[in-house]
Design a protein around this motif. Structure first.
Motif, PDB file in Angstrom:
ATOM      1  N   GLU A 133       0.852  -1.210   0.000  1.00  9.01           N
ATOM      2  CA  GLU A 133       0.000   0.000   0.000  1.00  9.01           C
ATOM      3  C   GLU A 133       0.877   1.245   0.000  1.00  9.01           C
ATOM      4  OE1 GLU A 133      -2.808  -0.031   3.315  1.00  9.01           O
ATOM      5  OE2 GLU A 133      -2.991  -2.182   2.871  1.00  9.01           O
ATOM      6  N   LYS A 134       1.881   1.233   0.868  1.00 10.50           N
ATOM      7  CA  LYS A 134       2.879   2.313   0.887  1.00 10.50           C
ATOM      8  C   LYS A 134       4.242   1.675   0.701  1.00 10.50           C
ATOM      9  CE  LYS A 134       0.481   5.545   3.923  1.00 10.50           C
ATOM     10  NZ  LYS A 134       0.162   6.546   2.919  1.00 10.50           N
ATOM     11  N   ASN A 135       5.088   2.349  -0.026  1.00  8.36           N
ATOM     12  CA  ASN A 135       6.436   1.831  -0.225  1.00  8.36           C
ATOM     13  C   ASN A 135       7.422   2.831   0.373  1.00  8.36           C
ATOM     14  OD1 ASN A 135       8.786   0.634  -1.038  1.00  8.36           O
ATOM     15  ND2 ASN A 135       8.251   0.502  -3.185  1.00  8.36           N
ATOM     16  N   TYR A 136       7.542   2.741   1.710  1.00 11.72           N
ATOM     17  CA  TYR A 136       8.423   3.691   2.385  1.00 11.72           C
ATOM     18  C   TYR A 136       9.875   3.491   1.967  1.00 11.72           C
ATOM     19  CZ  TYR A 136       4.646   5.102   5.494  1.00 11.72           C
ATOM     20  OH  TYR A 136       3.488   5.605   6.000  1.00 11.72           O
ATOM     21  N   ALA A 137      10.545   4.597   1.775  1.00  6.24           N
ATOM     22  CA  ALA A 137      11.934   4.544   1.313  1.00  6.24           C
ATOM     23  C   ALA A 137      12.695   5.757   1.840  1.00  6.24           C
ATOM     24  CB  ALA A 137      11.973   4.531  -0.218  1.00  6.24           C
ATOM     25  N   MET A 138      14.001   5.604   1.896  1.00  5.05           N
ATOM     26  CA  MET A 138      14.889   6.713   2.243  1.00  5.05           C
ATOM     27  C   MET A 138      15.748   6.992   1.016  1.00  5.05           C
ATOM     28  SD  MET A 138      16.007   8.430   5.257  1.00  5.05           S
ATOM     29  CE  MET A 138      15.797   7.332   6.629  1.00  5.05           C
ATOM     30  N   VAL A 139      15.848   8.256   0.656  1.00  2.70           N
ATOM     31  CA  VAL A 139      16.783   8.643  -0.400  1.00  2.70           C
ATOM     32  C   VAL A 139      17.840   9.535   0.243  1.00  2.70           C
ATOM     33  CG1 VAL A 139      17.111   9.863  -2.579  1.00  2.70           C
ATOM     34  CG2 VAL A 139      15.099   8.419  -2.261  1.00  2.70           C
ATOM     35  N   ILE A 140      19.064   9.075   0.164  1.00  2.63           N
ATOM     36  CA  ILE A 140      20.175   9.783   0.800  1.00  2.63           C
ATOM     37  C   ILE A 140      20.994  10.488  -0.271  1.00  2.63           C
ATOM     38  CG2 ILE A 140      22.324   9.445   2.089  1.00  2.63           C
ATOM     39  CD1 ILE A 140      20.734   7.076   3.472  1.00  2.63           C
ATOM     40  N   VAL A 141      21.010  11.815  -0.174  1.00  2.48           N
ATOM     41  CA  VAL A 141      21.851  12.585  -1.093  1.00  2.48           C
ATOM     42  C   VAL A 141      23.217  12.662  -0.411  1.00  2.48           C
ATOM     43  CG1 VAL A 141      22.099  14.696  -2.449  1.00  2.48           C
ATOM     44  CG2 VAL A 141      19.819  13.915  -1.773  1.00  2.48           C
ATOM     45  N   LEU A 182       4.727  12.237  11.548  1.00  2.49           N
ATOM     46  CA  LEU A 182       6.052  12.878  11.589  1.00  2.49           C
ATOM     47  C   LEU A 182       7.057  12.085  10.758  1.00  2.49           C
ATOM     48  CD1 LEU A 182       6.158  13.499  15.448  1.00  2.49           C
ATOM     49  CD2 LEU A 182       5.738  15.229  13.673  1.00  2.49           C
ATOM     50  N   GLU A 183       8.119  12.762  10.365  1.00  2.00           N
ATOM     51  CA  GLU A 183       9.199  12.071   9.655  1.00  2.00           C
ATOM     52  C   GLU A 183      10.082  11.334  10.661  1.00  2.00           C
ATOM     53  OE1 GLU A 183      11.010  15.551   7.763  1.00  2.00           O
ATOM     54  OE2 GLU A 183      10.439  14.637   5.849  1.00  2.00           O
ATOM     55  N   PRO A 184      10.881  10.371  10.193  1.00  2.00           N
ATOM     56  CA  PRO A 184      11.870   9.775  11.101  1.00  2.00           C
ATOM     57  C   PRO A 184      12.750  10.858  11.735  1.00  2.00           C
ATOM     58  CG  PRO A 184      11.776   8.546   9.031  1.00  2.00           C
ATOM     59  CD  PRO A 184      10.935   9.777   8.836  1.00  2.00           C
ATOM     60  N   ALA A 185      13.185  10.605  12.979  1.00  2.00           N
ATOM     61  CA  ALA A 185      13.956  11.617  13.721  1.00  2.00           C
ATOM     62  C   ALA A 185      15.227  12.017  12.978  1.00  2.00           C
ATOM     63  CB  ALA A 185      14.295  11.087  15.109  1.00  2.00           C
ATOM     64  N   CYS A 186      15.866  11.061  12.313  1.00  2.00           N
ATOM     65  CA  CYS A 186      17.129  11.370  11.620  1.00  2.00           C
ATOM     66  C   CYS A 186      16.885  12.300  10.435  1.00  2.00           C
ATOM     67  CB  CYS A 186      17.831  10.088  11.175  1.00  2.00           C
ATOM     68  SG  CYS A 186      16.903   9.108   9.969  1.00  2.00           S
ATOM     69  N   VAL A 187      15.721  12.162   9.811  1.00  2.00           N
ATOM     70  CA  VAL A 187      15.390  13.009   8.660  1.00  2.00           C
ATOM     71  C   VAL A 187      15.074  14.421   9.142  1.00  2.00           C
ATOM     72  CG1 VAL A 187      13.736  13.340   6.769  1.00  2.00           C
ATOM     73  CG2 VAL A 187      14.565  11.043   7.313  1.00  2.00           C
ATOM     74  N   LEU A 210       7.356   5.825  -2.036  1.00  3.90           N
ATOM     75  CA  LEU A 210       7.665   5.748  -3.473  1.00  3.90           C
ATOM     76  C   LEU A 210       6.421   5.497  -4.323  1.00  3.90           C
ATOM     77  CD1 LEU A 210      11.030   3.761  -3.650  1.00  3.90           C
ATOM     78  CD2 LEU A 210      10.652   6.191  -4.122  1.00  3.90           C
ATOM     79  N   ASN A 211       5.323   5.070  -3.693  1.00  2.00           N
ATOM     80  CA  ASN A 211       4.073   4.904  -4.452  1.00  2.00           C
ATOM     81  C   ASN A 211       3.422   6.244  -4.779  1.00  2.00           C
ATOM     82  OD1 ASN A 211       4.367   2.186  -4.359  1.00  2.00           O
ATOM     83  ND2 ASN A 211       2.797   1.808  -2.798  1.00  2.00           N
ATOM     84  N   ASP A 212       3.851   7.294  -4.074  1.00  2.00           N
ATOM     85  CA  ASP A 212       3.302   8.631  -4.308  1.00  2.00           C
ATOM     86  C   ASP A 212       4.261   9.393  -5.228  1.00  2.00           C
ATOM     87  OD1 ASP A 212       2.523  11.251  -4.275  1.00  2.00           O
ATOM     88  OD2 ASP A 212       2.632  11.494  -2.091  1.00  2.00           O
ATOM     89  N   VAL A 237       8.806  13.438  -1.867  1.00  2.00           N
ATOM     90  CA  VAL A 237      10.170  13.937  -2.079  1.00  2.00           C
ATOM     91  C   VAL A 237      11.081  12.826  -2.593  1.00  2.00           C
ATOM     92  CG1 VAL A 237      10.839  13.605   0.346  1.00  2.00           C
ATOM     93  CG2 VAL A 237      12.062  15.254  -1.032  1.00  2.00           C
ATOM     94  N   VAL A 238      10.850  11.595  -2.112  1.00  2.00           N
ATOM     95  CA  VAL A 238      11.731  10.502  -2.552  1.00  2.00           C
ATOM     96  C   VAL A 238      11.488  10.152  -4.023  1.00  2.00           C
ATOM     97  CG1 VAL A 238      12.276   9.469  -0.308  1.00  2.00           C
ATOM     98  CG2 VAL A 238      10.149   8.822  -1.456  1.00  2.00           C
TER      99      VAL A 238
END
Ligand code: SF4
Ligand code: SF4
Length: 198
Positions: free
Chosen positions: A10-18, A140-145, A158-160, A164-165
């Motif tokens: 349903e949701k494809n949570y992801a982290m994109v690290i620049v 909320l976003e993850p604390a590290c983000v 990533l499904n949206d 931002v990702v």
């Protein structure tokens, strides 16, 4: 051999690290440790920033690389867990550990190619990044983000196509995951203006 297909969620949570936006301030590490009460100790972390000494075009430079659990779509840590304590949520792909089902055998730590798990003596169980699931559930976003001053860490679905990702990956000329040869199908992606670093 059948090709692995990433599961639909349903949701494809992801982290994109620049990667080249990371300034090595370690605010993410501090925020994560505080949020999750990670005990002191070099091996105890849910996320950290690697400092990599690299030579590029005869010039030596330091590369800073945030790492965390990749919430792999083909997670060896889950497959080896003898009790079912480690599992992957079908709805959004987050890989979790149920502490009271963990017998501390550490098979998952051995199986993870990314050193993304540690044994929490205080919990009496293995622990790892969960993309700060309770924060996500509160919108909320993850604390590290949230604490990343350089904008290196970016989180979303990533499904949206408007997340931002999704936008970062769409606009990137090149992106990569860590250790693709291990067939884990990570959900943490790296982009950079300079050369790829692993
Ligand atoms: S990075 Fe390691 S702990 Fe995280 S899902 Fe992949 S194999 Fe499991
Ligand atoms: S240490 Fe815990 S979570 Fe890891 S494989 Fe063993 S029982 Fe499963």
């Amino acid at each position: 051999m059948a090709l692995f297909e990433r599961p639909k969620k349903e949701k494809n949570y992801a982290m994109v690290i620049v990667q080249d936006r990371c300034v090595d301030c370690k605010a993410c590490e501090v925020a994560c440790k505080a949020m999750w009460e990670v005990p002191d100790g070099k091996l105890n972390y849910r996320t950290k920033v690697l400092d990599i000494d690299k030579v590029e075009n005869s010039e030596r430079k330091m590369i800073f690389m945030p790492i965390l659990c990749n919430q792999c779509d083909n997670p060896p840590c889950v497959w080896v867990c003898p009790t079912g304590a480690s599992y992957k949520r079908k709805s959004d792909g987050i890989v979790l550990v149920t502490p009271n089902m963990c017998i501390g055998c550490k098979a998952c730590m051995e199986a993870c190619p990314y050193d993304a798990r540690y044994y929490n003596e205080e919990l009496g169980a293995v622990d790892k990044c969960t993309f700060c699931l309770p924060r996500l559930e509160s919108g909320l976003e993850p604390a590290c983000v949230q604490t990343c001053v350089g904008g290196s860490r970016n989180f979303g679905d990533l499904n949206d196509p408007n997340s931002v990702v999704s936008k970062l990956l769409k606009e990137a000329t090149n992106y990569w995951v860590l250790k693709p040869e291990d067939g884990t199908f990570p959900n943490d992606f790296y982009i950079s203006n300079s050369a790829k670093v692993e």
